[in-house]
Design an enzyme around this catalytic site. Structure first.
Site, PDB file in Angstrom:
ATOM      1  N   ASP A 175       0.868  -1.170   0.000  1.00 34.01           N
ATOM      2  CA  ASP A 175       0.000   0.000   0.000  1.00 34.01           C
ATOM      3  C   ASP A 175       0.915   1.233   0.000  1.00 34.01           C
ATOM      4  OD1 ASP A 175      -2.197   1.525   0.034  1.00 34.01           O
ATOM      5  OD2 ASP A 175      -2.913   0.927   2.013  1.00 34.01           O
ATOM      6  N   SER A 176       0.382   2.354  -0.460  1.00 33.70           N
ATOM      7  CA  SER A 176       1.214   3.543  -0.688  1.00 33.70           C
ATOM      8  C   SER A 176       1.562   4.311   0.585  1.00 33.70           C
ATOM      9  CB  SER A 176       0.465   4.496  -1.608  1.00 33.70           C
ATOM     10  OG  SER A 176      -0.718   4.942  -0.951  1.00 33.70           O
ATOM     11  N   GLY A 210      -0.838   6.074   1.892  1.00 32.25           N
ATOM     12  CA  GLY A 210      -1.906   7.079   1.907  1.00 32.25           C
ATOM     13  C   GLY A 210      -2.917   6.826   3.016  1.00 32.25           C
ATOM     14  N   GLN A 221     -11.353   7.413  -5.566  1.00 30.73           N
ATOM     15  CA  GLN A 221     -11.918   7.965  -4.335  1.00 30.73           C
ATOM     16  C   GLN A 221     -13.259   8.625  -4.665  1.00 30.73           C
ATOM     17  OE1 GLN A 221     -11.075   7.658  -1.246  1.00 30.73           O
ATOM     18  NE2 GLN A 221      -8.970   6.844  -1.320  1.00 30.73           N
ATOM     19  N   ASP A 236      -8.532  -6.791   0.354  1.00 26.77           N
ATOM     20  CA  ASP A 236      -7.639  -6.931   1.509  1.00 26.77           C
ATOM     21  C   ASP A 236      -8.365  -6.394   2.717  1.00 26.77           C
ATOM     22  OD1 ASP A 236      -7.045  -3.905   0.931  1.00 26.77           O
ATOM     23  OD2 ASP A 236      -6.186  -4.346   2.893  1.00 26.77           O
ATOM     24  N   CYS A 253     -14.513 -27.613   8.839  1.00 23.12           N
ATOM     25  CA  CYS A 253     -13.383 -26.778   8.423  1.00 23.12           C
ATOM     26  C   CYS A 253     -12.142 -27.656   8.303  1.00 23.12           C
ATOM     27  CB  CYS A 253     -13.144 -25.654   9.430  1.00 23.12           C
ATOM     28  SG  CYS A 253     -11.697 -24.655   9.026  1.00 23.12           S
ATOM     29  N   CYS A 266      -8.946 -26.595   8.425  1.00 27.34           N
ATOM     30  CA  CYS A 266      -7.719 -25.926   8.881  1.00 27.34           C
ATOM     31  C   CYS A 266      -7.025 -26.730   9.977  1.00 27.34           C
ATOM     32  CB  CYS A 266      -8.009 -24.498   9.366  1.00 27.34           C
ATOM     33  SG  CYS A 266      -8.608 -24.364  11.054  1.00 27.34           S
ATOM     34  N   CYS A 281      -8.856 -26.558  13.423  1.00 26.37           N
ATOM     35  CA  CYS A 281     -10.064 -27.375  13.555  1.00 26.37           C
ATOM     36  C   CYS A 281      -9.764 -28.870  13.459  1.00 26.37           C
ATOM     37  CB  CYS A 281     -11.096 -26.960  12.511  1.00 26.37           C
ATOM     38  SG  CYS A 281     -11.836 -25.354  12.903  1.00 26.37           S
TER      39      CYS A 281
END
Lengths: 385, 385
Positions: free
Chosen positions: A89-90, A92, A185, A262, A300, A302, A305
């Protein structure tokens, strides 16, 4: 660097995003690794959960350990030991959400570090220079992100500045092996969004993000703006919705044609003891989990789990054990990754609407008042930390 | 349940300890998993580091989640998802080091929980009953552990009570698939140690621990007492030195014929940013690690050292990132496990003295004043947590 839409189904798209560090099947969720780490997880681990693309934050990395340190150590990939696709990410968004005593001018943003109060300046040119030094596959334009409460006039000015900064980002970019994405934006103002999408696509970026959402506005507003904006973006470029990460919002985003998302929500919720199930979000500290022998979420796949009972997780959270944050993070991230995989499969098979309907029939979204309250708490915590 | 000494070399022993959940090659180091978790690590992970035997704490598990919860969920192995050999401490040491407002009588110890102040009673019979419910392979006798500052008279009384409790532990034990170890007490008083070793070996346990050491006394005292006591214990039973875990102390213990060790030191030191190298303990927060491209410890085979630079660890610790505790724990635990493996190999090859000499030639032990200061801080932290 290329992007190809391989299938679409009722507006939802399945694509392949090719980067110098590997291919990212879309729709894709990007875990947040602000400080060069997805909190509590090793790269080996988040990779095994299905992560194809990770996010680092220029703002955080600029403050600690400093861009020069990471550059000296061979770039962000090597620093954090992640050889797959990476996005930065910038800075900002963080400058506007974390930093103190901001002074915004056309030059850029002067601010004080939220860590030690030291004074800094971030400009479009510096953001690009830093992101080139970090070396991610995808880098973001430096934008102004006004609060949700700003009026049309203020948001309009932020949009105009974001556009001037977008041009400066494009012209200062030097590396050819990084894709630069523009950020639309315009707050909740449809015509500003339309103007921003139109202006940025005329400039020509390798991908387009929808920014300035999920910053405290009602979900209905988010949805309306995403729908409006996504429709204005080029068909052949990736569309990236920033800051969205709850299961129901991911499904909504995908159905409106978004490819990439994200959010810190799945991982932050996990560390706070909230875990996703196909019936909605649950709170592990609740007493009825004290002797619950079944896993957090039946079905699940994972590590958490497959190996531990809800009772064990409840115990770890009550004791504030370090392992608790990690096991819950593994679960929530896998839950989201699996949701993305399932959405992609259903798009390829042409059955996305029925997948969506069946998921939402059992999934109870978090109550809107609770959600906004938790967001408020979350942002205060981020601010002080 | 059996123990066999397979080789010895200048007093150091290499053995095989067989338990219902697997074989433990000795000398062995036991990581501390007080609350049913080795802090920050999964069982899969600590197993991969070379862990063969793990410790759980009856005191902690009795308070949270409660013995009945673990029993209902199938015992401690299943609760924490560890299928290898397991040892539980009796609660004796914790009642004396953590609990508040202790009242010791021949019956047992009345105390208040360090967590919520609630009142409890622990007796030899209850400790055995709880440890049988937890179901570890090795269980410990309930003992009285007086502070290092107590005089000969007070320590003598504690020894006498420990002996009466040891008899009650033996006679209340019901499960045949658990090995019960006795704990020799006697502080720094040689004749009390001699009396305790002699009394307990007459009772007949399946193993013998040396307790009441590493509680703030100078290292020279620890060494003298261990040497004296180990020599009095039966050749054919495992000897377990409780609370010892620094690399130099482990080597000293093995050379005096000790087979098993446990300590929170390697893992706690890691969480505080201290990491073991073959040159001694280093502090990751030191500024000279800021851009150090090499791993924490050159030549270490752990996941952390194979994948991350010291600079990355320095960054994670500065940011107080959750991953920092875990990566440092992996390194320190692997360092200790590898040391145990190397000691065992050198005993089997008959070269233990030269291994010891060569290790100690480069390893600089932590300064004694620093060590006692850190211990003090550590115990305060444990007390408040």
């Amino acid at each position: 660097m290329s992007f190809e839409v391989v299938a679409s189904c009722s507006g939802a798209r399945a694509g392949m995003l090719t980067t110098p560090h590997g291919v990212v099947p879309t729709p894709a969720f990007i875990p947040v690794g602000s400080q060069a780490t997805v909190k509590s997880l090793t790269p080996q681990e988040f990779s095994a959960l299905g992560t194809k693309l990770v996010l680092g934050n220029t703002y955080h990395l600029y403050l600690r350990p400093g861009i020069a340190v990471i550059e000296k150590l061979g770039g962000l990939h090597r620093f954090m030991s992640w050889s797959g696709p990476l996005l930065t990410d910038s800075g900002g968004y963080q400058v506007f959400s974390l930093a103190h005593l901001r002074q915004v001018s056309d030059e850029g943003v002067r601010f004080r570090s939220h860590i030690d109060g030291s004074e800094h300046l971030l400009t479009p040119e510096l953001s690009i220079r830093f992101q080139e030094a970090l070396g991610a596959d995808i880098i973001m334009a430096f934008d102004e992100c006004p609060p949700y409460t700003d009026d049309r006039n203020a948001v309009g000015e932020a949009v105009a500045r974001t556009h001037r900064w977008a041009e400066r980002c494009l012209s200062s970019k030097q590396r050819a092996d990084q894709a630069l994405y523009g950020i639309v934006q315009g707050g909740a103002f449809t015509e500003l969004r339309r103007h921003s999408a139109s202006f940025l696509t005329t400039l020509g970026f390798e991908g387009y993000a929808i920014g300035g959402l999920s910053i405290g506005e009602p979900k209905e507003v988010t949805k309306a703006i995403v729908e409006e904006t996504a429709a204005l973006l080029p068909e052949d470029k990736p569309r990236y919705l920033m800051g969205v990460g709850s299961p129901d919002d991911l499904i909504a985003g995908v159905s409106m044609g978004v490819d990439i998302f994200d959010s810190a929500l799945p991982t932050r919720t996990a560390r706070n003891g909230g875990f996703f199930t196909r019936y909605g979000r649950k709170i592990i500290r609740n007493a009825h989990f004290r002797d619950r022998d079944s896993p957090l979420d039946e079905g699940c796949d994972c590590y958490t789990c497959r190996n531990f009972s809800a009772a064990y997780l409840h115990h770890l959270f009550r004791c504030e054990e370090l392992l608790s944050y990690r096991l819950a993070t593994i679960h929530n991230l896998r839950f989201v990754m699996r949701l993305m995989e399932e959405m992609r499969r259903s798009i390829l098979e042409g059955s996305f609407p029925s997948f969506k309907e069946s998921f939402l029939a059992s999934y109870e979204p978090t109550d809107e008042a609770v959600r906004l309250g938790q967001r408020e708490k979350g942002s205060k915590r981020r601010e002080t930390k």
